[in-house]
Design a protein around this motif. Structure first.
Motif, PDB file in Angstrom:
ATOM      1  N   MET A   1       0.937  -1.080   0.019  1.00  0.00           N
ATOM      2  CA  MET A   1      -0.001  -0.066  -0.039  1.00  0.00           C
ATOM      3  C   MET A   1       0.921   1.191  -0.108  1.00  0.00           C
ATOM      4  SD  MET A   1      -2.954   1.167   2.698  1.00  0.00           S
ATOM      5  CE  MET A   1      -3.994  -0.007   2.204  1.00  0.00           C
ATOM      6  N   ILE A   2       0.463   2.202  -1.018  1.00  0.00           N
ATOM      7  CA  ILE A   2       1.418   3.424  -0.871  1.00  0.00           C
ATOM      8  C   ILE A   2       0.918   4.395   0.217  1.00  0.00           C
ATOM      9  CG2 ILE A   2      -0.346   4.430  -2.597  1.00  0.00           C
ATOM     10  CD1 ILE A   2       2.209   5.825  -4.078  1.00  0.00           C
ATOM     11  N   PRO A   3       1.904   4.999   0.847  1.00  0.00           N
ATOM     12  CA  PRO A   3       1.591   6.117   1.786  1.00  0.00           C
ATOM     13  C   PRO A   3       0.769   7.379   1.233  1.00  0.00           C
ATOM     14  CG  PRO A   3       3.853   5.565   1.833  1.00  0.00           C
ATOM     15  CD  PRO A   3       3.165   4.933   0.557  1.00  0.00           C
ATOM     16  N   ILE A   4      -0.078   7.868   1.839  1.00  0.00           N
ATOM     17  CA  ILE A   4      -0.847   8.698   1.254  1.00  0.00           C
ATOM     18  C   ILE A   4      -0.438   9.910   0.734  1.00  0.00           C
ATOM     19  CG2 ILE A   4      -1.345  10.052   3.378  1.00  0.00           C
ATOM     20  CD1 ILE A   4      -3.855   9.436   0.724  1.00  0.00           C
ATOM     21  N   LYS A   5       0.931  10.638   1.289  1.00  0.00           N
ATOM     22  CA  LYS A   5       1.438  11.408   0.947  1.00  0.00           C
ATOM     23  C   LYS A   5       2.124  11.338  -0.563  1.00  0.00           C
ATOM     24  CE  LYS A   5       5.052  14.884   2.179  1.00  0.00           C
ATOM     25  NZ  LYS A   5       6.254  15.217   3.095  1.00  0.00           N
ATOM     26  N   ASP A   6       2.594  10.038  -0.574  1.00  0.00           N
ATOM     27  CA  ASP A   6       3.060   9.449  -2.042  1.00  0.00           C
ATOM     28  C   ASP A   6       2.214   9.487  -3.045  1.00  0.00           C
ATOM     29  OD1 ASP A   6       5.521   9.320  -0.785  1.00  0.00           O
ATOM     30  OD2 ASP A   6       5.639   7.163  -0.550  1.00  0.00           O
ATOM     31  N   LEU A   7       0.718   9.054  -2.330  1.00  0.00           N
ATOM     32  CA  LEU A   7      -0.350   9.081  -3.634  1.00  0.00           C
ATOM     33  C   LEU A   7      -0.792  10.344  -4.135  1.00  0.00           C
ATOM     34  CD1 LEU A   7      -2.470   7.232  -5.123  1.00  0.00           C
ATOM     35  CD2 LEU A   7      -3.789   7.323  -3.047  1.00  0.00           C
ATOM     36  N   LEU A   8      -0.911  11.279  -3.066  1.00  0.00           N
ATOM     37  CA  LEU A   8      -1.101  12.545  -3.605  1.00  0.00           C
ATOM     38  C   LEU A   8      -0.218  13.412  -4.433  1.00  0.00           C
ATOM     39  CD1 LEU A   8      -2.634  13.924  -0.077  1.00  0.00           C
ATOM     40  CD2 LEU A   8      -3.864  13.158  -1.973  1.00  0.00           C
ATOM     41  N   ASN A   9       1.145  12.789  -4.010  1.00  0.00           N
ATOM     42  CA  ASN A   9       2.090  13.610  -5.088  1.00  0.00           C
ATOM     43  C   ASN A   9       2.121  12.671  -6.457  1.00  0.00           C
ATOM     44  OD1 ASN A   9       3.256  15.694  -3.544  1.00  0.00           O
ATOM     45  ND2 ASN A   9       4.274  14.220  -2.281  1.00  0.00           N
ATOM     46  N   LYS A  10       1.807  11.426  -6.341  1.00  0.00           N
ATOM     47  CA  LYS A  10       1.819  10.675  -7.599  1.00  0.00           C
ATOM     48  C   LYS A  10       0.648  11.487  -8.646  1.00  0.00           C
ATOM     49  CE  LYS A  10       1.549   6.216  -9.600  1.00  0.00           C
ATOM     50  NZ  LYS A  10       0.517   5.816 -10.230  1.00  0.00           N
ATOM     51  N   ILE A  11      -0.485  11.676  -8.109  1.00  0.00           N
ATOM     52  CA  ILE A  11      -1.557  12.409  -8.540  1.00  0.00           C
ATOM     53  C   ILE A  11      -1.240  13.628  -9.383  1.00  0.00           C
ATOM     54  CG2 ILE A  11      -4.060  13.106  -8.588  1.00  0.00           C
ATOM     55  CD1 ILE A  11      -4.374  11.098  -6.291  1.00  0.00           C
ATOM     56  N   ARG A  12      -0.535  14.552  -8.723  1.00  0.00           N
ATOM     57  CA  ARG A  12      -0.296  15.821  -9.244  1.00  0.00           C
ATOM     58  C   ARG A  12       1.052  15.722 -10.102  1.00  0.00           C
ATOM     59  NH1 ARG A  12       0.317  20.903  -5.546  1.00  0.00           N
ATOM     60  NH2 ARG A  12      -2.075  20.449  -5.762  1.00  0.00           N
ATOM     61  N   TRP A  13       2.024  14.924  -9.949  1.00  0.00           N
ATOM     62  CA  TRP A  13       3.101  15.091 -10.794  1.00  0.00           C
ATOM     63  C   TRP A  13       3.272  13.939 -11.874  1.00  0.00           C
ATOM     64  CZ3 TRP A  13       4.839  19.700 -10.507  1.00  0.00           C
ATOM     65  CH2 TRP A  13       4.505  20.279  -9.125  1.00  0.00           C
TER      66      TRP A  13
END
Length: 75
Positions: A1-13
Motif C-alpha cells: 500500500m502506498i503512503p497517502i503523501k506519495d499517492l497525492l504527489n503521484k496524482i499531481r506529478w
C-alpha cells in the motif's frame, strides 16, 4: 500500500494521472463527518498536511484522509 503523501504527489506529478478524476475524503473533527473535495482543491502538500483552498487556506493533516476515489472506485 502506498503512503497517502506519495499517492497525492503521484496524482499531481505523474503525467499518466488526471487529477480531475480524483476525490479526497477526509474526516473533519469539528463537524464529525467525512468531507469530500475534488483533488484540484488541494493547493499544496507541506510536511504532514494538505493545504486546501476554501474561502481561506485550510491545513488538513494527512492522517485525516480516509479514502481517495478515482472514477467512483476507492484507490
Amino acid at each position: 500500500m502506498i503512503p497517502i503523501k506519495d499517492l497525492l504527489n503521484k496524482i499531481r506529478w505523474d503525467k499518466r494521472e488526471n487529477p480531475d478524476e480524483y476525490t479526497i475524503h477526509y474526516f473533519d473533527r469539528i463537524l464529525t463527518k467525512l468531507i469530500s473535495i475534488p483533488y484540484n482543491k488541494i493547493k499544496r502538500i507541506e510536511g504532514l498536511f494538505m493545504i486546501i483552498n476554501n474561502e481561506e487556506e485550510t491545513n488538513i493533516p494527512l492522517h485525516r484522509i480516509k479514502k481517495v476515489i478515482k472514477n467512483n472506485e476507492v484507490v
